[in-house]
Design an enzyme around this catalytic site. Structure first.
Site, PDB file in Angstrom:
ATOM      1  N   ARG A 110       0.841  -1.204   0.000  1.00 48.09           N
ATOM      2  CA  ARG A 110       0.000   0.000   0.000  1.00 48.09           C
ATOM      3  C   ARG A 110       0.876   1.253   0.000  1.00 48.09           C
ATOM      4  O   ARG A 110       1.887   1.310   0.708  1.00 48.09           O
ATOM      5  CB  ARG A 110      -0.940   0.015   1.205  1.00 48.09           C
ATOM      6  CG  ARG A 110      -1.919  -1.150   1.154  1.00 48.09           C
ATOM      7  CD  ARG A 110      -3.155  -0.943   2.009  1.00 48.09           C
ATOM      8  NE  ARG A 110      -3.919  -2.199   2.015  1.00 48.09           N
ATOM      9  CZ  ARG A 110      -4.793  -2.552   1.073  1.00 48.09           C
ATOM     10  NH1 ARG A 110      -5.050  -1.738   0.067  1.00 48.09           N
ATOM     11  NH2 ARG A 110      -5.423  -3.720   1.135  1.00 48.09           N
ATOM     12  N   ASP A 111       0.475   2.230  -0.822  1.00 51.89           N
ATOM     13  CA  ASP A 111       1.200   3.498  -0.875  1.00 51.89           C
ATOM     14  C   ASP A 111       1.109   4.188   0.482  1.00 51.89           C
ATOM     15  O   ASP A 111       0.048   4.238   1.098  1.00 51.89           O
ATOM     16  CB  ASP A 111       0.616   4.389  -1.975  1.00 51.89           C
ATOM     17  CG  ASP A 111       1.561   5.506  -2.366  1.00 51.89           C
ATOM     18  OD1 ASP A 111       2.069   5.484  -3.498  1.00 51.89           O
ATOM     19  OD2 ASP A 111       1.789   6.418  -1.525  1.00 51.89           O
ATOM     20  N   ILE A 112       2.242   4.749   0.920  1.00 50.95           N
ATOM     21  CA  ILE A 112       2.297   5.396   2.237  1.00 50.95           C
ATOM     22  C   ILE A 112       1.470   6.685   2.259  1.00 50.95           C
ATOM     23  O   ILE A 112       1.047   7.135   3.328  1.00 50.95           O
ATOM     24  CB  ILE A 112       3.775   5.665   2.615  1.00 50.95           C
ATOM     25  CG1 ILE A 112       3.950   5.815   4.115  1.00 50.95           C
ATOM     26  CG2 ILE A 112       4.341   6.866   1.865  1.00 50.95           C
ATOM     27  CD1 ILE A 112       5.403   5.777   4.566  1.00 50.95           C
ATOM     28  N   ASN A 130       4.242   6.201 -13.751  1.00 55.23           N
ATOM     29  CA  ASN A 130       4.873   7.514 -13.891  1.00 55.23           C
ATOM     30  C   ASN A 130       6.310   7.290 -14.343  1.00 55.23           C
ATOM     31  O   ASN A 130       7.031   6.466 -13.773  1.00 55.23           O
ATOM     32  CB  ASN A 130       4.848   8.276 -12.560  1.00 55.23           C
ATOM     33  CG  ASN A 130       3.470   8.792 -12.224  1.00 55.23           C
ATOM     34  OD1 ASN A 130       2.707   9.153 -13.109  1.00 55.23           O
ATOM     35  ND2 ASN A 130       3.136   8.822 -10.941  1.00 55.23           N
ATOM     36  N   VAL A 136      10.324   7.967  -7.262  1.00 53.41           N
ATOM     37  CA  VAL A 136      11.121   6.805  -6.855  1.00 53.41           C
ATOM     38  C   VAL A 136      11.614   6.112  -8.114  1.00 53.41           C
ATOM     39  O   VAL A 136      10.814   5.643  -8.937  1.00 53.41           O
ATOM     40  CB  VAL A 136      10.301   5.829  -5.986  1.00 53.41           C
ATOM     41  CG1 VAL A 136      11.145   4.618  -5.607  1.00 53.41           C
ATOM     42  CG2 VAL A 136       9.785   6.524  -4.727  1.00 53.41           C
ATOM     43  N   HIS A 162       7.453   1.171 -10.876  1.00 56.94           N
ATOM     44  CA  HIS A 162       6.308   0.743 -10.070  1.00 56.94           C
ATOM     45  C   HIS A 162       5.025   1.077 -10.813  1.00 56.94           C
ATOM     46  O   HIS A 162       4.928   2.103 -11.481  1.00 56.94           O
ATOM     47  CB  HIS A 162       6.321   1.399  -8.687  1.00 56.94           C
ATOM     48  CG  HIS A 162       6.549   2.873  -8.704  1.00 56.94           C
ATOM     49  ND1 HIS A 162       7.804   3.424  -8.857  1.00 56.94           N
ATOM     50  CD2 HIS A 162       5.692   3.918  -8.600  1.00 56.94           C
ATOM     51  CE1 HIS A 162       7.710   4.738  -8.842  1.00 56.94           C
ATOM     52  NE2 HIS A 162       6.433   5.070  -8.704  1.00 56.94           N
ATOM     53  N   HIS A 184       1.189   1.981 -10.278  1.00 51.63           N
ATOM     54  CA  HIS A 184       0.180   2.431  -9.315  1.00 51.63           C
ATOM     55  C   HIS A 184      -1.161   1.778  -9.669  1.00 51.63           C
ATOM     56  O   HIS A 184      -1.596   1.838 -10.828  1.00 51.63           O
ATOM     57  CB  HIS A 184      -0.024   3.945  -9.397  1.00 51.63           C
ATOM     58  CG  HIS A 184       1.133   4.785  -8.951  1.00 51.63           C
ATOM     59  ND1 HIS A 184       1.201   5.374  -7.717  1.00 51.63           N
ATOM     60  CD2 HIS A 184       2.268   5.148  -9.589  1.00 51.63           C
ATOM     61  CE1 HIS A 184       2.311   6.080  -7.610  1.00 51.63           C
ATOM     62  NE2 HIS A 184       2.984   5.967  -8.742  1.00 51.63           N
TER      63      HIS A 184
HETATM   64  P1  5GP Z   1       5.928   8.102  -8.148  1.00 57.14           P
HETATM   65  O1  5GP Z   1       5.629   9.542  -7.835  1.00 57.14           O
HETATM   66  O2  5GP Z   1       7.423   7.836  -8.203  1.00 57.14           O
HETATM   67  O3  5GP Z   1       5.205   7.565  -9.327  1.00 57.14           O
HETATM   68  O4  5GP Z   1       5.356   7.293  -6.913  1.00 57.14           O
HETATM   69  C1  5GP Z   1       6.078   6.964  -5.780  1.00 57.14           C
HETATM   70  C2  5GP Z   1       5.068   6.586  -4.733  1.00 57.14           C
HETATM   71  O5  5GP Z   1       5.764   5.933  -3.685  1.00 57.14           O
HETATM   72  C3  5GP Z   1       4.350   7.787  -4.110  1.00 57.14           C
HETATM   73  O6  5GP Z   1       2.947   7.641  -4.323  1.00 57.14           O
HETATM   74  C4  5GP Z   1       4.729   7.706  -2.632  1.00 57.14           C
HETATM   75  O7  5GP Z   1       3.668   8.050  -1.772  1.00 57.14           O
HETATM   76  C5  5GP Z   1       5.163   6.258  -2.469  1.00 57.14           C
HETATM   77  N1  5GP Z   1       6.175   6.042  -1.445  1.00 57.14           N
HETATM   78  C6  5GP Z   1       7.329   6.758  -1.276  1.00 57.14           C
HETATM   79  N2  5GP Z   1       8.029   6.265  -0.250  1.00 57.14           N
HETATM   80  C7  5GP Z   1       7.303   5.237   0.251  1.00 57.14           C
HETATM   81  C8  5GP Z   1       7.519   4.335   1.342  1.00 57.14           C
HETATM   82  O8  5GP Z   1       8.508   4.376   2.072  1.00 57.14           O
HETATM   83  N3  5GP Z   1       6.556   3.394   1.569  1.00 57.14           N
HETATM   84  C9  5GP Z   1       5.434   3.312   0.785  1.00 57.14           C
HETATM   85  N4  5GP Z   1       4.564   2.346   1.104  1.00 57.14           N
HETATM   86  N5  5GP Z   1       5.214   4.133  -0.249  1.00 57.14           N
HETATM   87  C10 5GP Z   1       6.124   5.092  -0.510  1.00 57.14           C
END
Ligand code: 5GP
Ligand code: ZN
Length: 114
Positions: free
Chosen positions: A29-31, A87, A96, A100, A102
């Site tokens: 799950r996203d944080i 993304n 990140v 990944h 979403h």
């Molecule tokens: P991006 O913006 O790279 O597509 O998405 C990265 C996602 O990773 C974001 O939605 C962010 O909330 C999530 N995220 C970042 N750090 C962590 C973490 O330590 N744990 C979890 N579960 N999600 C994270």
């Protein structure tokens, strides 16, 4: 990648709420959820982004999408609908650098994006 936050989550060095795991991917799950259901599906091997995919990764990407659909059903959002997003790069807001997918759903979402 020793300094990659998702590699650390996959290894269990950083806690997360894991909803699925197999030899190829981990889903947690996203944080900072952007929807009632917000799950990240992450290959267990480090790949920076869609830009870094090779022909060897085709099955892996298909597996990510297939499992995302299964998790949508498990979460009870398959019928009402959901969104799958990779993304990629700065303009898309990739924060990140470990590829990944979403999985977002559980409420109506705005469209078009951008
Ligand atoms: P991006 O913006 O790279 O597509 O998405 C990265 C996602 O990773 C974001 O939605 C962010 O909330 C999530 N995220 C970042 N750090 C962590 C973490 O330590 N744990 C979890 N579960 N999600 C994270
Ligand atoms: Zn990584």
């Amino acid at each position: 990648m020793s300094d990659c936050i998702f590699c650390k989550i996959i290894k269990g060095d950083i806690p997360s709420t894991t909803v699925f795991r197999d030899e190829h991917l981990t889903a947690f799950r996203d944080i900072n959820p952007a929807a009632p259901t917000h799950i990240l599906l992450v290959p267990n091997k480090h790949i920076d982004s869609v830009n870094a995919l090779t022909g060897e990764d085709e099955q892996l990407v298909g597996h990510l999408v297939k499992v995302a659909g299964q998790l949508a059903a498990q979460e009870g959002i398959a019928e009402d609908g959901y969104r799958l997003i990779f993304n990629t790069g700065a303009h898309a807001g990739q924060t990140v650098l470990h590829i990944h997918l979403h999985l977002l759903g559980g409420a109506p979402m705005k469209y078009p994006m951008g």
